[in-house]
Design a protein around this motif. Sequence first.
Motif, PDB file in Angstrom:
ATOM      1  N   ALA A  36     -53.981  19.284 -16.161  1.00 58.71           N
ATOM      2  CA  ALA A  36     -54.279  18.063 -15.420  1.00 58.71           C
ATOM      3  C   ALA A  36     -55.298  17.248 -16.204  1.00 58.71           C
ATOM      4  N   TYR A  37     -55.370  15.963 -15.916  1.00 59.03           N
ATOM      5  CA  TYR A  37     -56.300  15.077 -16.620  1.00 59.03           C
ATOM      6  C   TYR A  37     -57.734  15.606 -16.564  1.00 59.03           C
ATOM      7  N   ALA A  38     -58.198  15.993 -15.387  1.00 57.44           N
ATOM      8  CA  ALA A  38     -59.586  16.437 -15.228  1.00 57.44           C
ATOM      9  C   ALA A  38     -59.886  17.652 -16.088  1.00 57.44           C
ATOM     10  N   THR A  75     -60.977  10.374 -28.340  1.00 55.62           N
ATOM     11  CA  THR A  75     -61.164  11.073 -27.074  1.00 55.62           C
ATOM     12  C   THR A  75     -59.908  10.985 -26.211  1.00 55.62           C
ATOM     13  N   SER A  76     -59.410   9.768 -26.035  1.00 54.13           N
ATOM     14  CA  SER A  76     -58.208   9.578 -25.225  1.00 54.13           C
ATOM     15  C   SER A  76     -57.011  10.284 -25.838  1.00 54.13           C
ATOM     16  N   ASN A  77     -56.891  10.210 -27.163  1.00 56.66           N
ATOM     17  CA  ASN A  77     -55.748  10.846 -27.813  1.00 56.66           C
ATOM     18  C   ASN A  77     -55.803  12.359 -27.661  1.00 56.66           C
ATOM     19  N   ALA A  95     -62.378  18.361 -23.545  1.00 54.63           N
ATOM     20  CA  ALA A  95     -62.831  17.400 -24.548  1.00 54.63           C
ATOM     21  C   ALA A  95     -64.351  17.311 -24.578  1.00 54.63           C
ATOM     22  N   GLN A  96     -64.979  17.367 -23.418  1.00 57.45           N
ATOM     23  CA  GLN A  96     -66.438  17.333 -23.347  1.00 57.45           C
ATOM     24  C   GLN A  96     -67.035  18.611 -23.913  1.00 57.45           C
ATOM     25  N   LEU A 105     -65.829  20.504 -26.217  1.00 60.99           N
ATOM     26  CA  LEU A 105     -65.643  20.548 -27.676  1.00 60.99           C
ATOM     27  C   LEU A 105     -66.356  19.411 -28.400  1.00 60.99           C
ATOM     28  N   GLY A 106     -67.001  18.531 -27.653  1.00 55.83           N
ATOM     29  CA  GLY A 106     -67.736  17.438 -28.273  1.00 55.83           C
ATOM     30  C   GLY A 106     -66.914  16.208 -28.583  1.00 55.83           C
ATOM     31  N   TYR A 107     -65.670  16.153 -28.103  1.00 55.35           N
ATOM     32  CA  TYR A 107     -64.831  14.977 -28.321  1.00 55.35           C
ATOM     33  C   TYR A 107     -65.092  13.881 -27.289  1.00 55.35           C
ATOM     34  N   ALA A 108     -65.734  14.232 -26.182  1.00 56.22           N
ATOM     35  CA  ALA A 108     -66.021  13.259 -25.125  1.00 56.22           C
ATOM     36  C   ALA A 108     -67.483  13.366 -24.721  1.00 56.22           C
ATOM     37  N   GLU A 109     -68.068  12.229 -24.399  1.00 58.08           N
ATOM     38  CA  GLU A 109     -69.452  12.186 -23.932  1.00 58.08           C
ATOM     39  C   GLU A 109     -69.536  12.700 -22.499  1.00 58.08           C
ATOM     40  N   ALA A 110     -70.777  12.981 -22.060  1.00 51.64           N
ATOM     41  CA  ALA A 110     -70.981  13.374 -20.662  1.00 51.64           C
ATOM     42  C   ALA A 110     -70.482  12.276 -19.734  1.00 51.64           C
ATOM     43  N   ASP A 111     -70.705  11.012 -20.127  1.00 53.49           N
ATOM     44  CA  ASP A 111     -70.120   9.872 -19.425  1.00 53.49           C
ATOM     45  C   ASP A 111     -69.044   9.282 -20.329  1.00 53.49           C
TER      46      ASP A 111
END
Length: 437
Positions: A178-180, A164-166, A186-187, A189-195
């Motif tokens: 920007a980061y946000a 996720t971070s990568n 990422a969220q 595309l399913g690479y990051a969770e909702a939290d």
Amino acid sequence: MTSTSPLNIALIGFGTVGSGVARILSTQAKNIAVRAGREIRISRVVVRDPDKAREFLPAGVEVSTSIDDVIDDPQIQLVAQLIGGIDPAFDYMKRSLAAGKDVVTANKALIYAHGSELFERAAANERTIGFEAAVAGGIPIIGAVTQALTGNQILSLEAILNGTSNFILTRMLDEQHAYADALKEAQRLGYAEADPAMDVDGTDAAQKLAILTQLAFSTPVKLDDFVRQGIDGIELLDLQVAADLGYKIKLLATARLQNKRLEISVQPTLISCDRTIAQIDGADNIVAVHGDAVGNTTFSGAGAGQLPTASAVVADIIDYATGRTAVTFQSILRSSQQEPWPVQPAEELRRRYYLRLTVDDRPHVLADITDVLGRNEISISSVRQDETPETDEAGDGTARLVIMTHTTTEGRLRAADTELSKLACIRGASIRLPIAD
């Protein structure tokens, strides 16, 4: 394939990973039976919602909501524990082992938090635990460290362990996001969770590094034992400046022997662009291992996702079927009895550093900052200030300073941080990152 009776297994959880395991066992059934020496059969599945439609669930498999159905079934020899978190996964694993069933799992948080106790329980019940899928998804790093490289004293691990971070850092730089915005993508595309907290604050990578450190150095560590920093404070500016200087910023997990002590950290780090580890982009992971005999070895690929993680789970199932797990698990237990290395205090970590500060754009500011660094014995390698518009006589403008230091200690930087935060010329939060040339 031999005529040995089938291996009956139960899946606890049939979400992303569980359905991936069923898919591989179904589509590769003949090949797996040959490699395992016997048919592998999913006999039971435990889920929260038994009425939910599920792909790749073999016909005739009993689906229930109770772990008791698995515990009480004498035909189940192996349990694949594929739910996340600690509760109820910890209880399920303890009960499975007590009932005389071996276990494989993809639960990284559980192995980090309770691995030692679970291994002891497995040994007491003459059972085994396979956990290849708990670290770096489909990359076979657990097997490499506990089997292929056991003729070595491992000297260092350098890794990107959180996809996720990568992915976020890659998209920020490549798309100038920007980061946000990169996090939202990422969220989506399913690479990051909702939290995404555990991914972006460094916890996930740190737990995985702790597992590898236990295996590679026979040294148990907890997150409070080492420096842990996430990517949630990184701005696009940092990535751009790093690129101009010939670096990429990656969430780097490091464990290395230094002067007979174990140096360990998880931090966003500037890595020279010509290094292989800096070139791992997107959601991929990499683990670079340096052994005293083999030298440098590198393992990279998909560190998460349905099929890569399921691939590791199925490999553990096959290892159990062939009897390999019975041998390798005993080796892991013996290694855990070795004398641990002392962990180097965080304050004594020695690296070069990148500092980024927002300051008042007026005379003497740089002198004030260099005075603080000098009094803390921090030598400066270079200073960069972004060009800013002319300020009025009141000096209302701000400027960004980027300072690259020579090698110093974490403790000196922390002391300097405290002093710098008290300077009236400093505006907002500052960023401090280690450099790995």
